[in-house]
Every structure is written in structure tokens, then in C-alpha cells.
Design a protein around this motif. Sequence first.
Motif, PDB file in Angstrom:
ATOM      1  N   LYS A  31     -13.824   1.884  -0.792  1.00 51.68           N
ATOM      2  CA  LYS A  31     -13.586   0.145  -1.200  1.00 51.68           C
ATOM      3  C   LYS A  31     -14.915  -0.256  -1.710  1.00 51.68           C
ATOM      4  N   ASN A  46     -11.359  -6.810  -5.516  1.00 54.28           N
ATOM      5  CA  ASN A  46     -11.394  -5.637  -4.462  1.00 54.28           C
ATOM      6  C   ASN A  46     -11.136  -4.972  -5.320  1.00 54.28           C
ATOM      7  N   LEU A  50     -17.332   1.124   0.922  1.00 54.58           N
ATOM      8  CA  LEU A  50     -17.485   1.519   2.470  1.00 54.58           C
ATOM      9  C   LEU A  50     -16.412   3.080   1.834  1.00 54.58           C
ATOM     10  N   GLN A 105     -11.671   7.642   0.418  1.00 56.43           N
ATOM     11  CA  GLN A 105     -11.331   6.781  -0.027  1.00 56.43           C
ATOM     12  C   GLN A 105     -12.679   5.324  -0.336  1.00 56.43           C
ATOM     13  N   ILE A 131      -8.622   6.274  -3.878  1.00 58.32           N
ATOM     14  CA  ILE A 131      -8.311   7.682  -3.201  1.00 58.32           C
ATOM     15  C   ILE A 131      -8.510   8.683  -3.946  1.00 58.32           C
ATOM     16  N   GLU A 133      -6.570  -4.900  -6.551  1.00 57.19           N
ATOM     17  CA  GLU A 133      -6.236  -5.598  -6.562  1.00 57.19           C
ATOM     18  C   GLU A 133      -7.327  -7.003  -6.935  1.00 57.19           C
ATOM     19  N   LEU A 181     -15.793  -3.592  -2.568  1.00 55.71           N
ATOM     20  CA  LEU A 181     -15.291  -5.342  -1.527  1.00 55.71           C
ATOM     21  C   LEU A 181     -16.387  -6.372  -2.303  1.00 55.71           C
ATOM     22  N   THR A 197       0.457  -0.677  -0.399  1.00 56.78           N
ATOM     23  CA  THR A 197      -0.205  -0.004   0.002  1.00 56.78           C
ATOM     24  C   THR A 197       0.787   1.367  -0.180  1.00 56.78           C
ATOM     25  N   SER A 225     -14.256   6.087   3.044  1.00 63.00           N
ATOM     26  CA  SER A 225     -13.244   6.473   4.287  1.00 63.00           C
ATOM     27  C   SER A 225     -12.940   8.186   4.161  1.00 63.00           C
ATOM     28  N   TYR A 273      -2.090  -7.381  -6.214  1.00 61.15           N
ATOM     29  CA  TYR A 273      -2.623  -5.963  -7.396  1.00 61.15           C
ATOM     30  C   TYR A 273      -2.903  -6.783  -9.180  1.00 61.15           C
ATOM     31  N   THR A 302      -9.849  -0.625  -5.328  1.00 60.39           N
ATOM     32  CA  THR A 302      -9.782   1.070  -3.785  1.00 60.39           C
ATOM     33  C   THR A 302      -9.285   2.140  -4.516  1.00 60.39           C
TER      34      THR A 302
END
Lengths: 185, 741
Positions: free
Chosen positions: A53, A174, A62, A51, A178, A170, A55, A14, A64, A152, A176
Motif C-alpha cells: 500500500k 493512494n 506498507l 500487497q 497486489i 485510488e 499511502l 475491493t 502485507s 478508483y 494498492t
Amino acid sequence: MMAICMRGLCIISTGFVLMAAGAVLAQGEEIPDAAHVLIQPSQSTHLRFRQEKHLQGMPRPLVSRGYLELSSASLLWVTEQPVEQKIQISEQGVQEFSGQQYQQVEGTKLIGQLLLALLNRDLDYLEQYFSLSAKENCVALTPLAKPLATLYSQIEVCGEAQIEQVKLYEEGGNTTDIRLQAVEG
Amino acid sequence: MKSANSFKLLLVMWLLLIIGAGLQLNETRWQSSILSFLPASDSDSKQKHLHNNPVNQQVRLLLQGGDADDYSEFARQLWQADIGVAWLKPTEQAEKVRDLYAKYSGLIVTDTQLSQLANEEYESLINHAWKELSSPAPIVISHLEFDPLLLTESYVKNQVNPFVGYTQYGFEVSQNPPIWLLFGSLEESSFDREAAELLTHHVRKLEHDIQASNPDFEVATSGIAFHTAAAASQAEWEVNLFGGLSLFVITVLIWLVLGRFKPLLATVGVLFLAASSGLAVVIICFADVHLIALVFATTLIGIAVDYAIHGVLAVSYGKDAFKRMIPHLRLGVATTLLAYIALWILPFELLKQVAVFIGSGLIVAYLSVRTGMQNMLGQVQFNPHPYVQKIGFMMTDTWGLLSRRQAAVIIGVMGVGAVIMLPQLHFSDQVVGLTQSPAELMEQEQNVHQWMGATEGIQTLWVVQEDTSTENLLRKQEALRTALATDPAVKYWQMLADSVPSLHRQNLVLDLQDRLWQSPEGQAYLAELGLAAVSQDRERFDLAEVPAWQRDLLLLESAGLWVSFTHIQARKDFEPNAIELAVGMDWYKPIESAEAALGDLRHQLYLWITVALVAAFGILYWKRGGLIAATGVVYLFFIMVAALKLSQLLGYPLNIFHLVAIVLVLSLAIDYLVFFSSPLAAGYVQIAVALSALTSLLAFGMLAFSATPAIASFGHTVLFGILIAALLAPLFSRLRKSCEG
């Protein structure tokens, strides 16, 4: 024995990805033409992030929010919502803030080394792990080999004057996403 | 039966023995590590389990001085070689483990998580899950619909990673400079000479190949197999050197003394029959033959040649002399055999093989002399060189000058000396001092262990566990893990329960999570995630699904029982007794166990030596009378104590092998005593005993130069013992005369 390798790998990857963007884009003469217009990172950057996510098996992403501070010696990742969390990445590794102090996370020393390499714009180091390709105002980083490739499938770093978006695809499906925004002053 | 026919029968028997051994040879496994044959104080079954401990099969290679390309090339070629090693493929294994944990996410949790679930600390668990979900780190393990709390994700991340990273071939323990660690598991026993040598040969060959392009490239090795290979070459070299040199020097000596071709040929013939028979019997009797036993067994030459010399000299003194010599030779053989029977009875495989080799060799040597010597030498009368006879008679005459009183004073001084020296003898049962791998190999071992995170002041312990069900094994390990985790002296452990939870634990985890989802906190969390419910209908994680490499490292099946090993590293102040072990679990410390067993063995040998002295007294009293019996025992006691004292003065702590040497010294000393106290011609006896002592000294003395401390210890004591015994034995020709006179 194999299981114990997973943790370091996740954390390393990450921090690696985020800093990779800066380093790749900093090396104007090495990156693909289309990404030339992207940011020239400064030694100290204060950015806000959002961010998402996505999933597998989850009906909605999700989200954040928080900010990150970038300096020549460390990266501070602070999540404000939905929970408060601080992660500091430095040459010594990854430290999680728990209570009143930072606690070292075992097996993360490499992240510190990677960070320094990235801040020092060591493109040779990055090219050891990724192949780079341009796509409009984005640079796509494709891991060259396992074990990064098992995590990844691709990483996209996009932006105009600075890094605005990092998308981590991923291997398990998944994603992510950002989004970064520079904080004035 | 005429002796010619008896000798032919002996040759036929010998031939059958050789054929039998030849047929058995393919099945024989050659071992070379003395540690693999050390006795233990534990039960046979546990000792067997530990001998087969899969950890013993591990092979570790540390690649240094090169770059990733050098290391990949080395590893690629090594993997391609068919050398009976299953190499760990880190990337592949990591993927397998990840997939497995992902499949059973939510069932595998840490002890802390389990405790939080049981104590209904839901807020803490949910808060932690939110942190994981908010982190930029990828969710690699847990499927949220089965493991919304990301319990297994945290479980994996909580495991300590001793290495920086891993590659397709090995673990990258350092990036700058690049250093890789490769792991493998030997399919054959690590104590098997062939497998160990094949592995060592390939590793060194490939290292050499890579060094052609990069001279700095180095491979440090770690694992029992490498020590086995080193010990095998050392033992083989010593067997050839000591055996060859003994034979050569003895041949020269006999030629110098007798100066005739025929007696030399007869002597070498006896030695050949004895040595080949000894080896054949060992091959037939033992599936695992120890090379170090064969190094000890080279001393057969030194004893068997005595019988040949007695035979040759007796023949040269005429048919009657030969006939008179036979009962004394038989008595000598019997006393020596008694010593080897004592070794054979001891619960020490290495000594059993030495005893069987030399015992059968001596029987064949005696029978060869008894039945074949006259046939081989014919009726030709010959005498030793006149100068040899002169020396022999001179020595006898010198001792003959002693008065009875002077002889008694000498015996008295010997007795007092022995009594004074006895308390000064100090024995040690330390295993470490018995065997010694080459310094270079030990340095490599240390180097590898340092990179694996081993630190000084840490001891390794094992818990061995037997059970009829793997579920019981796992449940007991989980209880043990809880105890270990609370002991600050425990630094690290490796157990099967870390790879797979027991079914009982999996069911408990599911039940406790179900309780959480029924709670208001759980309901709220699921609602925020957008999940309606969490399915409890899950397939359980079974031991059979654990990758074989991981499973076989700590588990084996033996005679219907499951045997598992828990590896623990703890500070030196760790007190195992403070941890309560479940039924079927036992602490095992291999070194301490071996040392305790060696201590027992030492005490058994004390007993045997005492019995030998009493038996010697009885036999001498019966055959030679009270004076010879009493003085003979003092003589034997003095030789024993003096030889040990001299060995101790060399700086080596006295150990079990010094005592084994004493058993042999006593058997030879009794031989000398028997011959010198016999009514045979003193000059002949002097020559025969002097020659016997010289040949024994040559054969055993060479062992003092062995690189293996255990063998060298044996060599020193036998050397001193025989020297003292041979120098003092003529005293008994004087005492006999005194008796007769």
C-alpha cells in the motif's frame, strides 16, 4: 446519512475489483485482444498474495502477505503478516473473522451478489460499471460513473497464464499493488 | 337610527370587511392537515419548535417497476422543476462528507475508540489499525500523518448503512428488482397547501410521463406534504359540496314553503352576507387558515338561515309580529354565540377558527335580519303556503293534546333515560381516529417505510433540546448517545452529534492520542510506519462546516435559541424515563402529547357544557319561570346524552368533536326552547322551528358524509341532536300553556 454509505462502498469495491479481473479475463470473446492470453480461471483457486500500500504522506509502502482461496461460493482473504486477519466474502456479504467466529459486516450484501455474478462470468454486470481497455498483458478497468469513480481512477489487472498483479489506483492518490502467485497442488 | 340607514351602514361595514380580507388574502397560508392544528400538552415554544421540526419537511419518493434509466430520467426532470424542494444529491453529498471527514481525520472517533484511548488499550487500537492497513480495502477517509490509528476511517465504516448503495440521484435500496429512494426537503412548510400541491402535482405528472413508455413504473410517496395535499383537495371538495348542496337544498325548501321570490332572495342575501363576513373575519384574524375549519363553517348556512326564516315569517305576520320576534331572536343569537365563545376560548386553533367564522357570520346574519329584512321584503304581507301552515298547526295541535301530567311524564322519562344512558358513554382521545388519509396514500407511506428499514413493534420518539450554544447542545447529545447505546431496546438514533463532535470531545481525543504517542507502544507503531511524530496542531471541526442539508435536518435557530431534535427508534418496551436527560432536553411524543391535550380539552368541554346547562337554567328561570327552567334543563340534558349515545351506536368511539357538536346542539336546542316557550303564535313558531331544524339538519347532516372522521363525528351528533331537539321542543308550548293555564 452520507457517511453511512461509505463503508459498504469500500468493501464492495475491493472484492468487486479482484473478482472483476477473473470474470473479465474469463470472457475471451468479449475482452480486448491483447488480454486473450491471460488466464482461464478455474472454479477453485488457491493464491498467495503480497500487497503493497502506497499511502499519501507515508515515507514507505506498507507491506502485507497472505493467501486467498477462491471458490464458486466464496472468497477467503487471509492476511498472515503483519497481523493475522480473515475476511470471507460470499453471497450474504462480507464477514470478518473475530475470535472464534465470522461476524457479518453491515451493508455488504451487494458484494455477495457481485461475487456470484462474477463467478458466473456475467460480463454484462461488469460492463455496467467499467470500461475495459488492453495494455500489453494487462486489462485496464476504468469506472464508468460515481460512486465507484470517486474511489478508483483506474484498476489494472495483469498476467500471462493467470492473474499475477492487480493495481488499484485510488482517486485520492493512494495505490494498492497486489501480486498474486498460484499455489501448486 | 332608522332601520334602512342601519342596513346601509351594515353594508358599508361589510364592504370594508371584504376589502380588508382581500388585502390580507395574499398573506394567507391555507392549511389542511388536522394534525397540524391539534393542541399539545407541552409549552407553546416547544410545540412551535416541533411544528417546525425539519423532519416534517422531508419528502421521500420510492421509484419502482422501472430501470435505472427510468429512475434517472424521472429524478433529472424532478430536480429541474422549480417546486421548492431541495433534493438530496447522494454522490455530491457523499463526496462532501468524505472530504470533511478526511480533513478532520483523527478528531472524529467512536465512543468505543474514545473509551479504549482513555483506558490506554493501545494494543487493541494498534492491532485494529494494522488490520485496516493490511486489508485490500482502500483507505478512503483517514490521512495517516494525522490519523495513524485510522480512527476516523473505522468511525465511518462502523456506521450502519441501511441502503445497498447510492447513485447520482438517489439511494439504490434494491438492485434486483431495481428500486430507488429519493430524498428531498420542502423549503416551505409541509402543512402549506400550495407548496404541498405543487410538489404532488409534479411528482404525479412525471410519473405519468414515464409510464407512457413503461406502464409498470410507479412512485410511492412519503412525507407530510403529500398528506397535506390530499387533505386539501378533500377539504376543498367537501367545502364546495356541502356548502353548495346546503345552499341549493335550503333554497328549494324555502321556495317550497314560501313560494315567493322576494323572501327567497332575502334569505339568500342574509346567508351571503353572513358567510362572506365569516370568511373575511377569519382571513383577517388568522395568518394560517385551516380548510377543515371551513368545512365545519359551512354549517353557518344551517344556523344563519334560521334567523332569515324567523325574519321572513315574522314579516309575513306583520310589523308587530316582527317587532315581537326580535327580542327572542336576539336571545337565540346570544345563546348560540355563547356556545361559540366557549369554542373560541378552548386552546385549539381549529375550533377557534370555526368559532370566529360562525360567530361573526351569525352576528352579521342577525344584524341583516334586524335591519334589512323589512326593507328587503317591503310592506307586502304574505303567508307560507297553506299546506305548510296546516302541517305546522297540526303538529302544534298534536302536542297540544297532551295533558300537563302527560307532559310531566315525558319529561320524567327523558330525565331517567338520560341518567341511565350517561354511564354508557365512552370517550376516546386517540388522535389516529380523528383524521384519515386516503388508503392508497397510507399504503405508499408504509411501502416507503418498509424499504427504509422500519419494522413493526418499533416506536419513534423525539428528544427536543434548547440551548444558547451549539457546543452545549452537542455535549449533551454525546452524553445521551452513551446512554442510548447501552439500552438494548434502542434500535436507531439520529442526532447532530453523530455528524460533528463537540469541541470538548475533539480536544479530549487529541490529548488522549498524544498520550498514546508518548507511550512505548505508540512510539513503536510510529516507527514501523516510518512516521516521526503526529502533529497535534490541528484545526477543529466546526458545526458550520457540516453540509447544510445534514445540519438543517436536526437543527434550527429560534428567537436566539438553538433547537435540536434527536430522533430515536426503539422497541415498544423502551422506557424513556430510565434515561436521564440533561437540563434543556425533553422527551417529546407528539401523539401522546396531543392525546393528553385532547383529554384536557374534553374535560374543559365537560365544564363548559355544565356551565351552559346552569346558565340556561338561570336565563330560562329569569325569562320563563321555574317550571320551564327545570324541564328545559332536563330536555337539554336528554338531547345531549341521547345524541351522544346514538353516535356511539354507529360504532365510532366518542371523541372531542362529538362534544364540540354537543355544544352546538345545546345552543340550537336552547333557541328552539326559547321560541316554543315564548308567547309568540305557536303555529308560526312551529313552522319557523321546523324549517330551522330542517335546514340545520341538511347543513350539518351532510358533514356526516365527510371523509374526515373528525368532521363525520361532528355531523352525526349534530344530526341526532337537532332531530331530537326539534321533535321534542313543541312540548314547551304545552308546558307554557300549562304554566299560563
